[in-house]
Design a protein around this motif. Structure first.
Motif: not given
Length: 631
Positions: A286-287, A290, A358, A362, A367
């Protein structure tokens, strides 16, 4: 700076939790055999999980761990016997001084040799129940005879005849006798394998199988069939790293005549689920994960994996990712605390880059750790090239990353953007600004570019990409196109080949000179013709003088008439020219150029737009041309 793409035992993603669970599960099964699957897309981190599992298992007493890479044995005649032979050989190497182990291994290897003979005889093992020779078996005997008969008489040696006779005799003797007791043979194989484990004083054999999803269907299924031979053998555990969808595909390809499934799950999935008792799925990042991953990757590359500051960052990252839904994304305060208040410069730079890319990565990579790593390698390389060229001040990392996403995941869209940027004297792609506003629900002033009305506005990928920050509205994209283009083209100077340079010069000359190059242009392959067209369009744009007919317009006409597939590229070029600066030549120079009906319609629409413009000379010429066509 280079980010190594090999699997690693350094846990940057907190996958250790999966590896520890796998190890605990193996320990809890006692002597019962178990097969565990570690699933995930290519590049999701399966190999890294398997490396951590191997490192943890190796610490267990009386446990032997064997690593088998299926892809490394791709192309071997019989992957099944290779797997079996590898396992036995590795057990023998694990106890090199034991005569008991050597004797037990010798017996097993003899049985594997028989399987090779049966395999060479044409699959006798799998038809022993019927006793009827298969076509493959008959073909083998025919091929054997033919190989001798087809030789010229003076080249038939006694040695070749003896070899052929011996092989045929082995086929008749070994194949027939062993085939009659195939079930006993398999039972004895498993029994002798248990004896080998006893001789080696092993309480658990763990076999890790990696890269199975990279193999061709035949190799993948043969490896799984070899594993199936051990499924009923106590004290064995198989950990298989593979994308389950690829394995299902391999099963379907290898067994094309499988009947349709009667239930909700197909036979290919049933095969996999019967073989793999416990599946683990490696999740996508996920963000927040990442951002942590990017920071750690760059920090490790700069500081080294044994540096105390990097190890402190690892611990802080694990704590941050323990509850990822509560993660603050490895923010400045977290990193500063991990570094005892003083953030090293490379770590600070890593943090800044992670914050900038990011969101883009993402979204763009889904991901996937490997894609993230490769993307970062390319990004860092291009930034280094830009620095060496003195272009650092012209390049903003987030913009470069966004352009590279299009280049990496939608090349056709990237090509459209790069050509539009090259055609605009300011390097601005107006259609992108409109698309970004449209995606965000913002009203844009002025007419909507044709590119927005067409493919871009309807394409789901392009719309998602346009919604990613930063916005490219009003940004000069030429430096980014120059840095990202991997082949010479409109922003890379003149074409390299001297014969193409000569043609370009002729096409940039007076009308008669340009028309005189027609035959040479007609002999060019399409890619070279397109490259020449791009160079001429760039030269015209660079002059920034469009009131009079620019040099090269006649050359464009010559190119398109010889290569009609480039007509749309000329329309794109004309659309990119500044309407307020155009002279009467723009609507009048293309009488017989656009033979494609769709492209011709686009040009008529463009000419009608010119007829409505505030440029008096252009408006008059466009109106007169339209009237003449109306007659």
């Amino acid at each position: 700076m280079f980010l190594n793409d090999q699997e690693t035992a350094t846990d940057l993603l907190y996958y250790e939790a999966i590896a520890k669970t796998v190890v605990r599960l193996i320990g809890n099964t006692g002597e019962a055999p178990v097969t565990i699957g570690v699933h995930g897309d290519w590049g999701a981190g399966k190999s890294s999980v398997l490396k951590m599992t191997e490192a943890a298992v190796a610490k267990e007493p009386k446990t032997v761990c064997i690593w088998f890479n299926g892809w490394a044995f791709e192309g071997f005649e019989d992957a099944k016997t290779v797997v079996m032979e590898t396992i036995v050989d590795e057990l023998r190497r694990a106890r090199p001084t034991s005569t008991k182990v050597a004797d037990a291994a010798k017996k097993l290897l003899k049985r594997i040799d028989w399987l090779k003979i049966a395999r060479k005889a044409g699959g006798l093992v799998f038809t022993a129940a019927t006793g009827i020779p298969t076509l493959d078996q008959i073909r083998h005997v025919v091929d054997l005879a033919s190989s001798v008969i087809s030789s010229p008489q003076d080249h038939i040696s006694m040695e070749k005849l003896r070899s052929a006779a011996k092989e045929a005799k082995d086929y008749l003797k070994e194949g027939k006798e062993e085939a009659e007791r195939l079930p006993d043979h398999i039972h004895e194989f498993r029994k002798e394998f248990v004896q080998l484990l006893d001789a080696a004083e092993i309480t658990k054999l763990v076999v890790i199988v990696d890269d199975l999803d990279r193999c061709l269907p035949k190799t993948a299924v043969a490896t799984l069939e070899a594993i199936r031979l051990f499924l009923l053998v106590d004290r064995t555990a198989f950990v298989i790293g593979a994308d389950e969808l690829m394995i299902e595909y391999a099963v379907r390809e290898h067994f094309p005549d499988l009947p349709p499934a009667s239930g909700p799950i197909g036979y290919a999935r049933n095969y996999l689920e019967k073989l793999i008792q416990v599946p683990f799925r490696v999740p996508a990042l996920g963000p927040a994960e990442t951002r942590v991953y990017i920071t750690l990757l760059l920090a490790e590359a700069a500081l080294g994996s044994v540096d105390g500051r990097f190890l402190a960052l690892i611990e802080a990252a694990r704590e941050d990712m323990r509850l990822p839904w509560k993660s603050r994304g490895f923010d400045h305060a977290t990193v500063q605390q991990a570094c005892d208040g003083a953030i090293p410069q490379p770590v600070g730079q890593a943090q800044m880059l992670a914050a900038q890319v990011t969101g883009i990565l993402t979204e763009g990579t889904g991901g996937n750790p490997r894609q993230i790593k490769r993307f970062l390698n390319t990004l860092l390389l291009r930034e280094a090239i830009a620095e060496e060229r003195g272009l650092s001040s012209e390049i903003a990392t987030p913009v470069l990353a966004k352009i590279m996403l299009a280049e990496r995941f939608y090349p056709a869209f990237y090509e459209q953007v790069s050509k539009a940027a090259a055609a605009d004297p300011r390097g601005i792609v107006e259609a992108l600004g409109h698309l970004e506003d449209d995606v965000r629900g913002v009203a844009s002033g002025g007419p909507v570019p044709a590119a927005l009305e067409g493919d871009w506005a309807k394409n789901e990928w392009a719309r998602r990409w346009a919604g990613i920050d930063p916005k490219l509205k009003g940004v000069d994209l030429r430096p980014y196109v120059f840095v990202t283009r991997d082949k010479r083209g409109v922003l890379g100077g003149l074409v390299a080949a001297s014969h193409l340079e000569a043609i370009v010069e002729r096409l940039m000359g007076p009308t008669l000179t340009a028309k005189g190059a027609a035959d040479d242009v007609g002999r060019l392959p399409a890619p070279e013709a397109e490259e020449i067209l791009e160079v001429i369009c760039r030269r015209i744009v660079e002059t920034d003088a469009f009131l009079k007919k620019p040099k090269g317009v006649d050359g464009i006409d010559v190119i398109v008439k010889k290569h009609p597939g480039l007509q749309r590229r000329v329309i794109d070029f004309l659309k990119g020219l500044p309407t307020e600066k155009l002279g009467a030549w723009a609507p009048t120079s293309w009488a017989n150029t656009f033979t494609d009906q769709t492209v011709a319609a686009e040009f008529e629409a463009l000419r009608e737009g010119w007829a409505q413009s505030g440029n008096a000379a252009l408006k008059t010429a466009a109106e007169l041309t339209s009237k003449r066509r109306g007659r």
